[in-house]
Design an enzyme around this catalytic site. Structure first.
Site, mmCIF file in Angstrom:
data_model
loop_
_atom_site.group_PDB
_atom_site.id
_atom_site.type_symbol
_atom_site.label_atom_id
_atom_site.label_comp_id
_atom_site.label_asym_id
_atom_site.label_seq_id
_atom_site.Cartn_x
_atom_site.Cartn_y
_atom_site.Cartn_z
ATOM 1 N N SER A 180 76.136 -32.133 -65.725
ATOM 2 C CA SER A 180 74.961 -32.372 -66.834
ATOM 3 C C SER A 180 73.609 -32.819 -66.533
ATOM 4 C CB SER A 180 75.113 -31.670 -68.289
ATOM 5 O OG SER A 180 73.824 -31.654 -68.921
ATOM 6 N N GLU B 259 78.372 -20.275 -66.653
ATOM 7 C CA GLU B 259 77.205 -21.213 -67.408
ATOM 8 C C GLU B 259 75.613 -20.915 -66.917
ATOM 9 O OE1 GLU B 259 77.000 -25.080 -66.234
ATOM 10 O OE2 GLU B 259 78.786 -25.809 -65.314
ATOM 11 N N HIS C 89 79.370 -24.973 -69.481
ATOM 12 C CA HIS C 89 78.860 -25.861 -69.111
ATOM 13 C C HIS C 89 79.487 -27.058 -69.768
ATOM 14 C CE1 HIS C 89 75.675 -28.979 -68.036
ATOM 15 N NE2 HIS C 89 75.857 -29.096 -69.310
#
Length: 275
Positions: free
Chosen positions: A145, A201, A257
Protein backbone atom coordinates in the site's frame (compact mmCIF):
# COMPACT_ATOMS: atom_id res chain seq x y z
CA UNK A 1 -4.26 -18.52 29.02
CA UNK A 2 -0.97 -19.65 27.47
CA UNK A 3 0.14 -17.16 24.84
CA UNK A 4 1.61 -18.45 21.59
CA UNK A 5 5.17 -17.30 20.96
CA UNK A 6 7.20 -17.16 17.76
CA UNK A 7 10.42 -19.11 18.29
CA UNK A 8 13.74 -17.53 17.37
CA UNK A 9 12.11 -14.12 17.08
CA UNK A 10 12.22 -10.99 19.19
CA UNK A 11 11.36 -7.32 19.17
CA UNK A 12 13.07 -4.19 20.45
CA UNK A 13 12.58 -0.45 20.10
CA UNK A 14 15.27 1.47 18.25
CA UNK A 15 15.65 5.22 17.81
CA UNK A 16 17.99 7.15 15.50
CA UNK A 17 21.39 7.79 17.01
CA UNK A 18 20.77 11.52 16.98
CA UNK A 19 17.54 11.13 18.94
CA UNK A 20 13.88 11.12 18.00
CA UNK A 21 10.98 8.71 18.06
CA UNK A 22 11.75 5.01 18.12
CA UNK A 23 10.54 2.37 15.74
CA UNK A 24 9.61 -1.10 16.94
CA UNK A 25 11.86 -3.63 15.26
CA UNK A 26 10.86 -7.27 14.88
CA UNK A 27 13.66 -9.72 14.17
CA UNK A 28 13.33 -13.35 13.06
CA UNK A 29 16.56 -15.28 13.17
CA UNK A 30 17.17 -17.93 10.51
CA UNK A 31 17.93 -21.50 11.46
CA UNK A 32 21.02 -23.46 10.53
CA UNK A 33 24.47 -22.35 9.48
CA UNK A 34 24.88 -19.13 7.57
CA UNK A 35 26.09 -19.22 3.97
CA UNK A 36 29.67 -18.08 3.43
CA UNK A 37 28.51 -14.62 2.37
CA UNK A 38 25.93 -14.37 5.16
CA UNK A 39 22.16 -14.67 5.25
CA UNK A 40 19.94 -12.67 2.91
CA UNK A 41 17.80 -10.07 4.67
CA UNK A 42 14.23 -9.03 3.96
CA UNK A 43 13.10 -5.72 5.49
CA UNK A 44 9.33 -5.69 5.92
CA UNK A 45 7.41 -2.45 6.47
CA UNK A 46 4.15 -2.23 8.49
CA UNK A 47 5.43 -5.12 10.55
CA UNK A 48 2.91 -4.74 13.38
CA UNK A 49 0.32 -6.20 11.01
CA UNK A 50 2.13 -9.09 9.35
CA UNK A 51 5.53 -9.94 10.78
CA UNK A 52 4.52 -13.28 12.32
CA UNK A 53 2.76 -14.39 9.13
CA UNK A 54 5.70 -13.36 6.97
CA UNK A 55 8.13 -15.23 9.22
CA UNK A 56 6.05 -18.41 9.21
CA UNK A 57 5.73 -18.30 5.42
CA UNK A 58 9.52 -18.08 5.16
CA UNK A 59 10.11 -20.90 7.65
CA UNK A 60 7.53 -23.20 6.11
CA UNK A 61 9.01 -22.63 2.68
CA UNK A 62 12.56 -23.15 3.92
CA UNK A 63 11.69 -26.70 5.01
CA UNK A 64 11.68 -27.71 1.32
CA UNK A 65 13.56 -24.97 -0.53
CA UNK A 66 13.99 -27.13 -3.63
CA UNK A 67 10.20 -27.23 -3.97
CA UNK A 68 9.28 -23.72 -2.80
CA UNK A 69 12.22 -21.62 -3.94
CA UNK A 70 12.33 -20.14 -0.43
CA UNK A 71 15.36 -20.51 1.81
CA UNK A 72 16.35 -19.29 5.24
CA UNK A 73 16.59 -15.54 5.60
CA UNK A 74 16.69 -12.84 8.24
CA UNK A 75 13.31 -11.13 8.47
CA UNK A 76 13.49 -7.59 9.84
CA UNK A 77 10.09 -6.02 10.49
CA UNK A 78 9.79 -2.27 10.99
CA UNK A 79 6.75 -1.11 12.92
CA UNK A 80 5.76 1.20 15.74
CA UNK A 81 5.51 0.92 19.54
CA UNK A 82 2.16 0.15 21.09
CA UNK A 83 0.07 3.14 22.06
CA UNK A 84 1.23 5.31 19.16
CA UNK A 85 -0.88 6.41 16.21
CA UNK A 86 0.46 4.00 13.60
CA UNK A 87 -1.55 5.56 10.77
CA UNK A 88 -0.15 8.99 11.44
CA UNK A 89 3.43 7.78 11.68
CA UNK A 90 3.30 5.67 8.53
CA UNK A 91 1.74 8.56 6.57
CA UNK A 92 4.76 10.60 7.57
CA UNK A 93 7.45 7.94 7.17
CA UNK A 94 6.39 6.58 3.81
CA UNK A 95 5.85 9.85 1.94
CA UNK A 96 7.95 12.65 0.47
CA UNK A 97 5.09 15.13 0.71
CA UNK A 98 1.32 15.50 0.41
CA UNK A 99 -0.49 13.12 -1.87
CA UNK A 100 -2.86 13.61 -4.78
CA UNK A 101 -5.84 13.55 -2.42
CA UNK A 102 -4.47 16.18 -0.08
CA UNK A 103 -2.41 14.15 2.35
CA UNK A 104 -5.24 12.05 3.82
CA UNK A 105 -7.46 15.09 4.18
CA UNK A 106 -4.66 17.20 5.66
CA UNK A 107 -4.98 15.73 9.14
CA UNK A 108 -1.71 13.78 9.00
CA UNK A 109 1.79 15.11 8.50
CA UNK A 110 3.74 13.90 5.47
CA UNK A 111 7.30 14.21 4.16
CA UNK A 112 9.36 11.97 6.47
CA UNK A 113 10.63 9.71 3.71
CA UNK A 114 14.29 10.84 3.80
CA UNK A 115 14.57 10.64 7.58
CA UNK A 116 13.01 7.19 7.63
CA UNK A 117 15.37 5.87 4.97
CA UNK A 118 18.31 7.40 6.84
CA UNK A 119 17.23 5.52 9.97
CA UNK A 120 17.15 2.24 8.03
CA UNK A 121 20.54 2.83 6.43
CA UNK A 122 22.47 4.44 9.28
CA UNK A 123 20.96 2.86 12.41
CA UNK A 124 18.95 -0.26 11.65
CA UNK A 125 21.16 -2.02 9.12
CA UNK A 126 24.33 -1.67 11.25
CA UNK A 127 22.42 -3.00 14.27
CA UNK A 128 21.24 -6.08 12.37
CA UNK A 129 24.76 -6.66 10.98
CA UNK A 130 26.10 -6.69 14.54
CA UNK A 131 23.48 -9.25 15.56
CA UNK A 132 23.75 -11.71 12.66
CA UNK A 133 26.01 -12.64 9.70
CA UNK A 134 24.20 -10.98 6.80
CA UNK A 135 24.92 -10.60 3.11
CA UNK A 136 24.83 -6.88 2.20
CA UNK A 137 24.47 -7.82 -1.47
CA UNK A 138 21.20 -9.74 -0.90
CA UNK A 139 18.88 -7.34 0.86
CA UNK A 140 15.23 -6.74 -0.01
CA UNK A 141 12.68 -4.05 0.83
CA UNK A 142 9.05 -5.22 1.05
CA UNK A 143 6.14 -2.78 1.34
CA UNK A 144 2.35 -2.86 0.90
CA UNK A 145 0.00 0.00 0.00
CA UNK A 146 1.56 3.34 1.01
CA UNK A 147 4.65 1.41 2.08
CA UNK A 148 4.64 0.09 -1.49
CA UNK A 149 4.85 3.68 -2.73
CA UNK A 150 7.86 4.20 -0.45
CA UNK A 151 9.41 0.99 -1.79
CA UNK A 152 9.10 2.19 -5.39
CA UNK A 153 10.45 5.62 -4.51
CA UNK A 154 13.53 4.17 -2.80
CA UNK A 155 14.08 1.82 -5.74
CA UNK A 156 14.02 4.72 -8.19
CA UNK A 157 15.96 7.34 -6.22
CA UNK A 158 18.15 5.35 -3.81
CA UNK A 159 18.57 2.07 -5.65
CA UNK A 160 21.85 1.35 -3.88
CA UNK A 161 20.01 0.79 -0.60
CA UNK A 162 18.69 -2.67 -1.52
CA UNK A 163 19.17 -5.24 -4.23
CA UNK A 164 15.53 -6.30 -4.50
CA UNK A 165 12.28 -4.37 -4.14
CA UNK A 166 8.81 -5.88 -3.71
CA UNK A 167 5.87 -3.45 -3.88
CA UNK A 168 2.49 -5.05 -3.14
CA UNK A 169 -0.57 -2.96 -4.04
CA UNK A 170 1.57 0.20 -4.19
CA UNK A 171 -0.33 3.47 -3.76
CA UNK A 172 1.11 4.92 -6.94
CA UNK A 173 -1.74 7.45 -7.04
CA UNK A 174 -0.24 9.18 -3.99
CA UNK A 175 2.43 10.89 -6.12
CA UNK A 176 2.79 9.15 -9.46
CA UNK A 177 4.75 12.02 -11.01
CA UNK A 178 7.56 11.68 -8.48
CA UNK A 179 7.80 7.93 -8.99
CA UNK A 180 7.98 8.34 -12.77
CA UNK A 181 10.55 11.15 -12.54
CA UNK A 182 12.70 9.02 -10.24
CA UNK A 183 13.16 6.37 -12.90
CA UNK A 184 15.53 8.75 -14.73
CA UNK A 185 17.97 8.83 -11.79
CA UNK A 186 21.43 7.37 -12.29
CA UNK A 187 22.17 4.12 -10.47
CA UNK A 188 25.26 1.97 -10.03
CA UNK A 189 23.46 -1.31 -10.73
CA UNK A 190 20.05 -2.21 -12.14
CA UNK A 191 17.57 -3.29 -9.45
CA UNK A 192 15.26 -6.27 -9.24
CA UNK A 193 11.64 -5.16 -8.85
CA UNK A 194 8.42 -7.10 -8.32
CA UNK A 195 5.06 -5.33 -8.38
CA UNK A 196 1.93 -7.21 -7.33
CA UNK A 197 -1.66 -6.00 -7.30
CA UNK A 198 -4.98 -7.70 -6.66
CA UNK A 199 -7.64 -8.32 -9.29
CA UNK A 200 -10.28 -6.50 -7.23
CA UNK A 201 -8.34 -3.37 -6.32
CA UNK A 202 -9.73 -1.21 -9.10
CA UNK A 203 -13.30 -2.53 -9.29
CA UNK A 204 -15.68 -3.94 -6.70
CA UNK A 205 -15.42 -7.62 -5.96
CA UNK A 206 -18.61 -9.70 -6.09
CA UNK A 207 -18.83 -9.80 -2.29
CA UNK A 208 -18.53 -6.01 -2.00
CA UNK A 209 -21.07 -4.95 -4.63
CA UNK A 210 -24.07 -5.10 -2.26
CA UNK A 211 -22.49 -3.16 0.61
CA UNK A 212 -24.08 0.19 1.55
CA UNK A 213 -20.85 2.04 0.80
CA UNK A 214 -20.35 0.31 -2.56
CA UNK A 215 -20.89 3.48 -4.62
CA UNK A 216 -18.30 5.48 -2.70
CA UNK A 217 -15.88 2.55 -2.75
CA UNK A 218 -16.27 2.10 -6.51
CA UNK A 219 -15.63 5.79 -7.17
CA UNK A 220 -12.50 5.80 -5.02
CA UNK A 221 -11.14 2.68 -6.68
CA UNK A 222 -11.80 4.03 -10.14
CA UNK A 223 -10.06 7.30 -9.24
CA UNK A 224 -6.99 5.59 -7.81
CA UNK A 225 -6.78 3.03 -10.65
CA UNK A 226 -4.55 0.70 -8.67
CA UNK A 227 -4.34 -2.03 -11.31
CA UNK A 228 -3.78 0.21 -14.32
CA UNK A 229 -1.20 2.34 -12.54
CA UNK A 230 0.72 -0.70 -11.25
CA UNK A 231 0.77 -2.32 -14.67
CA UNK A 232 1.75 0.89 -16.47
CA UNK A 233 4.44 1.79 -13.96
CA UNK A 234 5.96 -1.70 -14.19
CA UNK A 235 6.12 -1.46 -17.98
CA UNK A 236 7.67 1.98 -17.80
CA UNK A 237 10.20 0.85 -15.17
CA UNK A 238 11.24 -2.10 -17.32
CA UNK A 239 11.90 0.30 -20.20
CA UNK A 240 13.61 3.08 -18.22
CA UNK A 241 15.77 0.85 -16.00
CA UNK A 242 17.25 -0.92 -18.98
CA UNK A 243 17.89 -4.53 -19.99
CA UNK A 244 19.95 -5.31 -16.91
CA UNK A 245 17.01 -4.76 -14.58
CA UNK A 246 14.59 -7.48 -13.62
CA UNK A 247 11.02 -6.15 -13.45
CA UNK A 248 8.08 -8.44 -12.77
CA UNK A 249 4.40 -7.48 -12.70
CA UNK A 250 1.77 -9.83 -11.35
CA UNK A 251 -2.00 -9.44 -11.22
CA UNK A 252 -3.21 -11.73 -8.44
CA UNK A 253 -6.58 -13.28 -9.16
CA UNK A 254 -9.30 -13.14 -6.54
CA UNK A 255 -7.53 -10.66 -4.23
CA UNK A 256 -8.32 -7.13 -3.14
CA UNK A 257 -6.24 -4.52 -1.32
CA UNK A 258 -6.62 -6.21 2.07
CA UNK A 259 -6.56 -9.88 1.14
CA UNK A 260 -3.54 -9.72 -1.14
CA UNK A 261 -0.95 -9.30 1.61
CA UNK A 262 -0.73 -12.88 2.96
CA UNK A 263 -1.28 -14.27 -0.53
CA UNK A 264 1.69 -12.29 -1.86
CA UNK A 265 4.17 -13.22 0.85
CA UNK A 266 5.40 -16.54 -0.53
CA UNK A 267 5.76 -15.08 -4.03
CA UNK A 268 7.63 -12.11 -2.62
CA UNK A 269 10.04 -14.32 -0.71
CA UNK A 270 10.64 -16.55 -3.74
CA UNK A 271 11.49 -13.45 -5.77
CA UNK A 272 13.68 -11.95 -3.06
CA UNK A 273 15.60 -15.11 -2.21
CA UNK A 274 16.26 -16.37 -5.74
CA UNK A 275 19.95 -16.96 -6.38
Amino acid sequence: MNPVTLPDAEWFDLAPEGGGKAWRIFLARPRGAAPAAGFPVVFMLDANAGFATFTEVMRRGAVRPQATGIGEAVIVGIGYPEGEDHRARRSFDYTAGPGAEGGRGGERATGGRDAFLAFIEDTLKPRIARELPVDPARQTLFGHSLAGWFTLDVMARDGHAFRNYVAVSPSIWWDEARLVAGLAAERAAPPCLAVMVGEWEQALSPWQAARPEAGEMAARRARRAMVDRARDYSARAAKELGPGAQVRFELMAGEDHASILPAAMARALRFALAD
